[in-house]
Write a protein that holds these residues in place. Structure first.
Motif, PDB file in Angstrom:
ATOM      1  N   ARG A   1      42.561  44.469  34.038  1.00  0.00           N
ATOM      2  CA  ARG A   1      41.908  44.639  32.734  1.00  0.00           C
ATOM      3  C   ARG A   1      40.964  43.467  32.446  1.00  0.00           C
ATOM      4  O   ARG A   1      39.859  43.652  31.950  1.00  0.00           O
ATOM      5  CB  ARG A   1      42.959  44.767  31.632  1.00  0.00           C
ATOM      6  CG  ARG A   1      43.611  46.140  31.546  1.00  0.00           C
ATOM      7  CD  ARG A   1      44.369  46.325  30.237  1.00  0.00           C
ATOM      8  NE  ARG A   1      45.493  45.391  30.123  1.00  0.00           N
ATOM      9  CZ  ARG A   1      46.700  45.628  30.635  1.00  0.00           C
ATOM     10  NH1 ARG A   1      46.934  46.747  31.318  1.00  0.00           N
ATOM     11  NH2 ARG A   1      47.680  44.753  30.473  1.00  0.00           N
ATOM     12  N   LEU A   2      41.420  42.254  32.782  1.00  0.00           N
ATOM     13  CA  LEU A   2      40.566  41.081  32.567  1.00  0.00           C
ATOM     14  C   LEU A   2      39.283  41.180  33.369  1.00  0.00           C
ATOM     15  O   LEU A   2      38.190  40.918  32.857  1.00  0.00           O
ATOM     16  CB  LEU A   2      41.324  39.812  32.987  1.00  0.00           C
ATOM     17  CG  LEU A   2      42.177  39.100  31.939  1.00  0.00           C
ATOM     18  CD1 LEU A   2      42.814  37.859  32.548  1.00  0.00           C
ATOM     19  CD2 LEU A   2      41.358  38.719  30.719  1.00  0.00           C
ATOM     20  N   ARG A   3      39.406  41.576  34.638  1.00  0.00           N
ATOM     21  CA  ARG A   3      38.216  41.652  35.486  1.00  0.00           C
ATOM     22  C   ARG A   3      37.258  42.735  35.002  1.00  0.00           C
ATOM     23  O   ARG A   3      36.037  42.585  35.118  1.00  0.00           O
ATOM     24  CB  ARG A   3      38.625  41.870  36.953  1.00  0.00           C
ATOM     25  CG  ARG A   3      39.235  40.608  37.591  1.00  0.00           C
ATOM     26  CD  ARG A   3      39.366  40.747  39.089  1.00  0.00           C
ATOM     27  NE  ARG A   3      40.455  41.633  39.450  1.00  0.00           N
ATOM     28  CZ  ARG A   3      41.700  41.250  39.709  1.00  0.00           C
ATOM     29  NH1 ARG A   3      42.017  39.974  39.612  1.00  0.00           N
ATOM     30  NH2 ARG A   3      42.623  42.122  40.046  1.00  0.00           N
ATOM     31  N   ARG A   4      37.809  43.827  34.457  1.00  0.00           N
ATOM     32  CA  ARG A   4      36.944  44.874  33.893  1.00  0.00           C
ATOM     33  C   ARG A   4      36.163  44.341  32.686  1.00  0.00           C
ATOM     34  O   ARG A   4      35.061  44.795  32.402  1.00  0.00           O
ATOM     35  CB  ARG A   4      37.772  46.097  33.488  1.00  0.00           C
ATOM     36  CG  ARG A   4      38.122  47.024  34.645  1.00  0.00           C
ATOM     37  CD  ARG A   4      38.502  48.407  34.154  1.00  0.00           C
ATOM     38  NE  ARG A   4      39.703  48.379  33.321  1.00  0.00           N
ATOM     39  CZ  ARG A   4      40.939  48.546  33.786  1.00  0.00           C
ATOM     40  NH1 ARG A   4      41.138  48.721  35.079  1.00  0.00           N
ATOM     41  NH2 ARG A   4      41.981  48.523  32.964  1.00  0.00           N
ATOM     42  N   GLU A   5      36.752  43.360  31.995  1.00  0.00           N
ATOM     43  CA  GLU A   5      36.091  42.750  30.839  1.00  0.00           C
ATOM     44  C   GLU A   5      35.134  41.626  31.250  1.00  0.00           C
ATOM     45  O   GLU A   5      34.567  40.931  30.400  1.00  0.00           O
ATOM     46  CB  GLU A   5      37.146  42.183  29.881  1.00  0.00           C
ATOM     47  CG  GLU A   5      38.024  43.240  29.233  1.00  0.00           C
ATOM     48  CD  GLU A   5      39.212  42.628  28.500  1.00  0.00           C
ATOM     49  OE1 GLU A   5      39.260  41.382  28.397  1.00  0.00           O
ATOM     50  OE2 GLU A   5      40.073  43.390  28.026  1.00  0.00           O
ATOM     51  N   GLY A   6      34.975  41.447  32.559  1.00  0.00           N
ATOM     52  CA  GLY A   6      34.074  40.402  33.040  1.00  0.00           C
ATOM     53  C   GLY A   6      34.696  39.017  33.051  1.00  0.00           C
ATOM     54  O   GLY A   6      33.987  38.014  33.032  1.00  0.00           O
ATOM     55  N   LYS A   7      36.015  38.946  33.093  1.00  0.00           N
ATOM     56  CA  LYS A   7      36.706  37.663  33.094  1.00  0.00           C
ATOM     57  C   LYS A   7      37.532  37.505  34.371  1.00  0.00           C
ATOM     58  O   LYS A   7      37.796  38.480  35.072  1.00  0.00           O
ATOM     59  CB  LYS A   7      37.596  37.534  31.862  1.00  0.00           C
ATOM     60  CG  LYS A   7      36.806  37.563  30.545  1.00  0.00           C
ATOM     61  CD  LYS A   7      37.731  37.432  29.343  1.00  0.00           C
ATOM     62  CE  LYS A   7      36.918  37.466  28.051  1.00  0.00           C
ATOM     63  NZ  LYS A   7      37.800  37.329  26.852  1.00  0.00           N
ATOM     64  N   VAL A   8      37.930  36.269  34.646  1.00  0.00           N
ATOM     65  CA  VAL A   8      38.693  35.957  35.864  1.00  0.00           C
ATOM     66  C   VAL A   8      40.027  35.328  35.485  1.00  0.00           C
ATOM     67  O   VAL A   8      40.064  34.321  34.774  1.00  0.00           O
ATOM     68  CB  VAL A   8      37.915  34.967  36.759  1.00  0.00           C
ATOM     69  CG1 VAL A   8      38.723  34.648  38.022  1.00  0.00           C
ATOM     70  CG2 VAL A   8      36.552  35.530  37.125  1.00  0.00           C
TER      71      VAL A   8
ATOM     72  N   GLY B   1      33.593  35.413  33.867  1.00  0.00           N
ATOM     73  CA  GLY B   1      33.387  35.830  35.251  1.00  0.00           C
ATOM     74  C   GLY B   1      32.094  35.360  35.882  1.00  0.00           C
ATOM     75  O   GLY B   1      32.094  34.713  36.935  1.00  0.00           O
ATOM     76  N   HIS B   2      30.954  35.664  35.252  1.00  0.00           N
ATOM     77  CA  HIS B   2      29.662  35.348  35.856  1.00  0.00           C
ATOM     78  C   HIS B   2      29.461  33.843  35.979  1.00  0.00           C
ATOM     79  O   HIS B   2      29.051  33.342  37.039  1.00  0.00           O
ATOM     80  CB  HIS B   2      28.533  35.976  35.030  1.00  0.00           C
ATOM     81  CG  HIS B   2      27.168  35.746  35.611  1.00  0.00           C
ATOM     82  ND1 HIS B   2      26.772  36.292  36.815  1.00  0.00           N
ATOM     83  CD2 HIS B   2      26.117  35.018  35.157  1.00  0.00           C
ATOM     84  CE1 HIS B   2      25.527  35.909  37.080  1.00  0.00           C
ATOM     85  NE2 HIS B   2      25.110  35.135  36.092  1.00  0.00           N
TER      86      HIS B   2
ATOM     87  N   PHE C   1      33.722  39.304  44.486  1.00  0.00           N
ATOM     88  CA  PHE C   1      33.983  38.822  43.137  1.00  0.00           C
ATOM     89  C   PHE C   1      35.276  38.000  43.109  1.00  0.00           C
ATOM     90  O   PHE C   1      36.125  38.088  43.994  1.00  0.00           O
ATOM     91  CB  PHE C   1      34.043  39.973  42.127  1.00  0.00           C
ATOM     92  CG  PHE C   1      35.151  40.962  42.366  1.00  0.00           C
ATOM     93  CD1 PHE C   1      36.457  40.705  41.979  1.00  0.00           C
ATOM     94  CD2 PHE C   1      34.882  42.187  42.983  1.00  0.00           C
ATOM     95  CE1 PHE C   1      37.482  41.619  42.193  1.00  0.00           C
ATOM     96  CE2 PHE C   1      35.900  43.112  43.211  1.00  0.00           C
ATOM     97  CZ  PHE C   1      37.205  42.822  42.821  1.00  0.00           C
ATOM     98  N   LEU C   2      35.409  37.164  42.090  1.00  0.00           N
ATOM     99  CA  LEU C   2      36.581  36.304  41.967  1.00  0.00           C
ATOM    100  C   LEU C   2      37.792  37.112  41.514  1.00  0.00           C
ATOM    101  O   LEU C   2      37.715  37.840  40.530  1.00  0.00           O
ATOM    102  CB  LEU C   2      36.311  35.181  40.967  1.00  0.00           C
ATOM    103  CG  LEU C   2      35.166  34.218  41.314  1.00  0.00           C
ATOM    104  CD1 LEU C   2      34.937  33.239  40.169  1.00  0.00           C
ATOM    105  CD2 LEU C   2      35.449  33.474  42.599  1.00  0.00           C
TER     106      LEU C   2
END
Length: 207
Positions: free
Chosen positions: A23-30, A48-49, A87-88
């Motif tokens: 869920r975090l990665r879908r939100e652009g977070k790691v 993330g970015h 991706f991370l």
């Protein structure tokens, strides 16, 4: 070159497990964890970015703020990436202090080209003890003046101030070997071809 602090704003997280991480990665977070200096591990979510860009450099020195709190310095201890997309997936961060010495792997980079011969790298990175706030991004080795038969050892490297190699000065880093001539290559191939019948004959005798 030395490390510059890269500022990242993180959020603390209370949900764990594969589902929460997805869920975090879908939100652009790691998903990440930060620990060290006797503190309990803190689970955080990194942007993330920005994190992907920051961690392109080896031993990136990060200035992490969690939920808008006080910034703390950290080094990436372990970075997990998706093997296909890059991706991370998860990052382990180690808290460091200014002036503290840390042991890191620093990339070795060749500059120039030898006039003759082939440069053989004995290792692609070197282990150094350096100040956490002054870790070299890479160690450069100029090879254009080297001749066949010459070597570069750890003691020959130009290390930045404060960086120390914990091994022996005689440890081999790279060497310049003679180029392979067509005659030598042909002789090697002929030798390989000549060995096969002898091996087969020995096998026949054994049977």
């Amino acid at each position: 070159m030395s490390s510059n602090e890269i500022k990242l704003a993180a959020d603390s997280r209370t949900e764990f497990g594969k589902g929460a991480s997805r869920r975090l990665r879908r939100e652009g977070k790691v998903p990440a964890v930060i620990y060290g200096h006797g503190t309990d591990p803190v689970h955080i979510a990194l942007p993330g970015h920005e994190s992907l860009l920051a961690l392109r450099a080896a031993n990136a020195l990060l200035s992490i703020t969690i939920d808008g709190g006080k910034a703390q310095l950290a080094l990436p201890k372990q970075v997990q990436r998706d093997p296909l997309k890059g991706f991370l997936e998860h990052v382990d961060l180690l808290i460091v202090r200014k002036g503290e010495k840390v042991t890191v792997e620093v990339p070795l980079v060749i500059l120039g080209e030898v006039k003759e011969g082939i440069v053989t790298m004995d290792q692609q990175t070197i282990t150094l003890e350096a100040e956490a706030t002054n870790i070299p991004a890479q160690i450069e080795i100029e090879v254009s003046a080297l001749e066949v038969g010459q070597q570069i050892t750890a003691g020959d490297l130009n290390l930045p101030e404060g960086a120390v190699f914990p091994g022996e000065p005689e440890d081999l880093i790279l060497s310049v070997a003679a180029p392979i001539t067509e005659e030598a290559l042909e002789a090697s191939l002929e030798g390989d071809a000549g060995e096969a019948p002898a091996e087969e004959a020995a096998e026949d005798e054994a049977e």
